[in-house]
Motif scaffolding. Structure first.
Motif: not given
Length: 208
Positions: A73-77
């Motif tokens: 999720r963090w990488l997608m952000q």
């Protein structure tokens, strides 16, 4: 008939399967921040969410998969934030600089403000994972696109944009690699990053 099927399969939380997954990630992040990622247990997350173990295992086969979902999720952000830089109406070389700075700031902020989540991310990247590979591919495509734009506007010399993008990324690796960002956390490295990137771009520009 369709409504009856929906009621039968809807978990008692009132959440659909997709919402269960996202809520589980939310609760995991809160748990990591409170007690550390080592104390995260699927059974506790399921209990807090109000679903059975089976409902949670349908999304995460084990704790490692749940922690991976947090990192993903963090990488997608980050991907979204970098894409926003790519879409700006600015000089392409300025966008390359802002793109790298955005990546650097994202890593520094995470390790500074969310150390437990960063530890889990570092653990996830210790071995090759599909979501980390996808993130690297997206970043390379974004940076290559910016280089192509700079070449088209005659801001950089006409060379292989894939190679040039790799040169830029590799030359700034110590400013965004997970372990190296943590290693140099006590230093304010943005001025040095700007100098490194400006020197690299100068070397890639058209010869006068």
């Amino acid at each position: 008939m369709k409504q009856l099927w929906y009621n039968k399969n809807m978990p008692r939380t009132g959440l659909n399967p997709s919402e269960i997954k996202e809520k589980a990630i939310d609760l995991t992040i809160a748990s990591m921040r409170k007690s550390g990622f080592e104390k995260v247990r699927l059974v506790d997350i399921a209990k807090e969410l109000g679903v059975s173990h089976a409902a949670l295992y349908a999304h995460f086969k084990d704790k490692s998969a749940l922690l991976d979902a947090v990192s993903e999720r963090w990488l997608m952000q980050i991907d979204k934030d970098l894409e926003a830089v790519c879409k700006k109406s600015k000089d392409p070389c300025e966008k390359i600089l802002q793109w790298v700075l955005t990546l650097h700031h994202a890593k520094v902020q995470k390790v500074s403000n969310d150390p437990e989540l960063y530890k889990a991310f570092n653990l996830s990247t210790a071995s090759e994972k599909p979501f980390t590979n996808r993130h690297l591919e997206i970043m390379h495509a974004q940076l290559t696109g910016l280089v192509r734009e700079a070449i088209a506007k005659k801001r950089l010399r006409n060379a292989d944009p894939e190679v040039m993008a790799s040169i830029i990324r590799e030359s700034t690796m110590s400013f965004h690699h997970p372990r190296l960002v943590a290693q140099y956390l006590g230093e304010k490295r943005e001025p040095l990053l700007r100098q490194v990137l400006e020197s690299v771009l100068k070397g890639l520009k058209l010869k006068s």
